[in-house]
Design a protein around this motif. Structure first.
Motif: not given
Length: 783
Positions: A121-143
């Motif tokens: 739980r130091r970093t996490a890869q993430y992907v968001r998907v909208s109700a229209a199918g659009a994508i938003d992705d990246g990295l979350f850094a806990a520090e």
């Protein structure tokens, strides 16, 4: 409504037994994986365990979720497939505009998946998907407790609108996940018995962790999370990721598997440039390629040859006419974004400083001819190293306490960087890292940096971070900004920061020292020769009511900062001079429509030059941001006015600085969506006679016509304009500079594998009558 509720009840009875935590179902050999079409109607979905223990996180945490959401996970030979069902009692209010990649924001209905394959739980890869199918992705850094949307992952997603909500299928290839070389065989053994219902904890690995979130924008934005234990008191958003069970055999099978992606690209370009000396034209065709090879789970090798970045969006214009310091810009080029968390965090902290850029700033690499990079990631350690050749032409920075001097980089330099980090403790409470950086411009012009950084999580509420960097350089700048060789200059940069967060208050305290000769030509150093102490904190006041307006959250804030000079005999700077002193009591509150309002009183002092006057500045800042509705999806504005410092004239006058941004999205009658964004900036300070001493303006207009989920037409027009009135008393001449840029591009994109771009770029600059025009066509295919 009765029939709808009955239907939900019957469907719930038909689904598999609910799980107490997310559980993945491994598809049997020979089973056809589900088609990624957004429909959860394949037989595999009828067998997969269902998780639906969501809790509300926003606007108020610790409450049961009001909107039902279910999550299922399937495991194929080469991917995780998430099936997410989002029920909505008012489906007509779902906001689902087509949007560009990484533009799925709080104004849209979306689901998101956060995965931590390392398990700490130091970093996490993430992907968001909208109700229209659009994508938003990246990295979350806990520090840093922040997101970096720059990295893109080769994921596939689809959505379907339903009579009672929407459903999402998200395919996340294992090749796009970065996880350690875990062995979960019996021979490896177990350190301890795992908690009931949780997959085994390997001798050299930890369980993968996951969290699913759902955003519902209404009058009050609601964010639900699949981790019921997560609250706003946590130091960061991924503090309560849950184990994803059912993967032990998968990890064992795929840890040795090799994945390779080859992405050749062809660019055709016609350019024309002109200045006062004449016009120049050229045509060229260039071949480039990118290679990504994952020989096994914990290694990733990246190579690039002659990359072309013509399709990358223009950097946002910034007001820069009233500062002597260089400004940084975010990275958008994909070669530099692989495992960015191993290089170091890239987001600024609450004080606005971005200390990580002192170690490595990828925008210091201007035009790479080729590059090679290797990244290794284990359960308790990770490392990355890169080496590349840069064609050069960008700026080289040499900083002091009161300004950043800028010169032109020598061409054809070599850049190298490496960083390794080791975690200690059962949950990685202590992390220590070492790094080395080298920039070689030839002819004896080199800059070397070595250093160490660390983080210590002292419990659930406190975190300490710091670094020590040592530099040595033989590259200097003369009075005209020309590069020259100098005797070796040595310097250091030291920083220590403490961060605290609990249910009542937050604090971020930093102290740092940057010696006068510290430099890093692979980093970003815009000020040196200083010692700085800063503190930002707020007291949580909770839910309030203001003039009949319900406030979901409210805070009383305070910012303190003081920057003093170190002795710098070379530049004639005496020690102990106050460069800047800040005293800013303020507030922040959140209300309906995801509205935030903030402000502070600035009781500051500034010194513009060594030995100059320490000027008192008195300003008032107010800001607001909101998601008003589906069409006007986002608006923000911030204005600061009062007695401001005119840096060039070294005096204080009445003035202001303001920025505003508005985003509109609406469906077109003939199909598709239109996306409009407008950014404006304005700054000025008046002279003693009441007339305008200078005016600084910036503007960016962006229009995107989404013809479909894959095809778009994008137009960006932006300009900056700075004018200054001649002032004999201040010994200042009149100035009038203007830059304009226009970019028009059609793009067809299928994930990250296939890309076709055709576009036009135009730019002009005054004074100098500099003009340029570029026509380009780019084709990239992934194999």
């Amino acid at each position: 409504m009765t029939f709808r509720l009955l239907g939900l009840g019957l469907l719930a009875l038909a689904l598999p037994t609910w799980a107490d935590h997310p559980v993945a179902l491994r598809l049997a050999a020979g089973t056809t994986p589900p088609a990624i079409d957004g429909r959860l109607d394949e037989p595999a979905w009828q067998q997969a365990p269902v998780y639906e223990q969501f809790a509300q996180f926003l606007p108020t945490d610790k409450l049961p979720a009001r909107w039902r959401t279910t999550v299922q996970v399937l495991v194929t030979d080469d991917a995780l497939v998430f099936g997410i069902r989002a029920w909505d009692p008012e489906p007509e209010r779902i906001r689902a505009p087509l949007a560009r990649r990484d533009q799925v924001k709080a104004d849209q209905d979306f689901v998101a998946v956060f995965i931590d394959p390392v398990g700490r739980r130091r970093t996490a890869q993430y992907v968001r998907v909208s109700a229209a199918g659009a994508i938003d992705d990246g990295l979350f850094a806990a520090e840093e407790a922040s997101e970096d949307a720059a990295p893109d992952f080769d994921v596939e997603a689809a959505t379907v609108r339903l009579a009672d909500g929407y459903s999402v299928e998200l395919r996340w290839p294992l090749a796009a996940l970065r996880f350690p070389y875990q062995a979960c065989t019996q021979a490896a053994g177990l350190r301890q018995l795992p908690p009931e219902g949780v997959g085994p904890t390997c001798a050299d690995g930890l369980p993968w962790r996951v969290m699913v979130t759902r955003n519902i924008p209404r009058e009050d934005r609601t964010l639900n999370v699949s981790a019921p234990a997560l609250t706003k008191d946590a130091l960061h958003f991924i503090a309560e990721l849950q184990p994803l069970d059912g993967l032990a055999d998968l990890v064992e099978q795929v840890r040795e598997r090799s994945f390779i992606t080859f992405r050749p690209e062809l660019t055709l370009r016609s350019t024309q440039g002109s200045d006062e000396t004449g016009t120049r034209r050229s045509r060229e065709a260039s071949l480039g390629a990118e290679l990504k090879w994952r020989p096994r789970a914990d290694w990733v090798i990246d190579a690039t040859l002659n990359p072309d970045f013509s399709q990358v969006e223009l950097d946002e214009p910034q007001l820069a006419g009233n500062t002597h310091f260089a400004l940084s810009v975010p990275e958008k080029r994909h070669f530099f974004l692989e495992s960015a968390d191993v290089v170091g965090p890239t987001q600024p902290d609450e004080s606005g400083e971005n200390r990580s850029l002192a170690a490595f700033y990828t925008r210091a690499i201007t035009d790479p001819d080729w590059g090679l990079r290797a990244t290794w990631r284990g359960t308790g350690a990770e490392a990355t190293a890169l080496h590349l050749r840069d064609a050069g032409g960008g700026p080289v920075l040499r900083a002091s306490a009161f300004a950043t001097r800028t010169g032109e980089q020598p061409r054809d330099s070599q850049a190298s960087f490496a960083r390794g980090r080791r975690q200690f403790g059962e949950n990685g409470q202590l992390g220590l890292a070492g790094l080395v950086s080298l920039r070689d411009f030839g002819d004896g012009l080199t800059t070397r940096v070595v250093g160490s950084d660390g983080v210590w999580r002292a419990g659930d509420n406190d975190q300490w971070r710091g670094h020590l960097l040592l530099s040595a350089t033989t590259l200097g700048l003369d009075a005209d900004g020309q590069v020259l060789r100098v005797p070796t200059d040595r310097g250091h940069r030291a920083w220590l920061g403490w961060r605290h967060l609990d249910a009542d208050w937050f604090a971020n305290v930093n102290v740092e020292e940057i010696s006068p000769r510290f430099a890093n030509d692979n980093g970003f150093v815009n000020q040196s020769g200083i010692r700085r102490a800063s503190a930002f904190g707020y007291l949580r006041l909770g839910e309030q009511e203001l003039a009949g307006l319900a406030l979901h959250e409210s805070e009383a804030q305070l910012t303190l900062q003081e920057t003093r000079t170190l002795s710098d005999p070379l530049l004639g700077v005496a020690a102990g001079q106050v460069v800047e002193r800040q005293l800013r009591p303020g507030f922040w509150f959140a209300a309906a429509r995801n509205t935030g309002v903030w402000g502070h009183v600035g009781l500051d002092q500034h010194r513009a030059r060594s030995g100059g006057t320490l000027h008192p500045t008195r300003t008032l800042l107010l800001g607001v941001e909101s998601n008003p509705g589906e069409m006007l999806s986002y608006v923000t504005a911030e204005i600061e006015w009062g007695r401001r410092l005119d840096v060039e004239a070294d005096r204080v006058g009445n003035g202001l600085q303001a920025q505003t941004e508005a985003k509109l999205r609406f469906a077109l009658p003939g199909g598709g969506w239109l996306e409009l964004e407008q950014r404006l900036g304005l700054g000025y300070v008046n002279a003693p006679d009441g007339q305008r001493a200078f005016t600084d303006r910036s503007a960016q207009s962006l229009v995107v016509w989404h013809l479909s989920a894959r095809d778009s037409l994008r137009l960006i027009h932006q300009q900056t304009h700075f004018t200054r009135r001649a002032d004999a008393a201040a010994n200042l001449s009149a100035a009038d500079s203007r830059e304009r840029q226009l970019a028009l591009m059609f793009q067809h994109r299928v994930g990250l594998a296939r890309l076709l771009s055709v576009g036009l770029n135009r730019a002009s600059e005054r004074p100098g009558r500099l003009r340029s025009r570029e026509l380009f066509a780019k084709l990239a295919l992934g194999f």
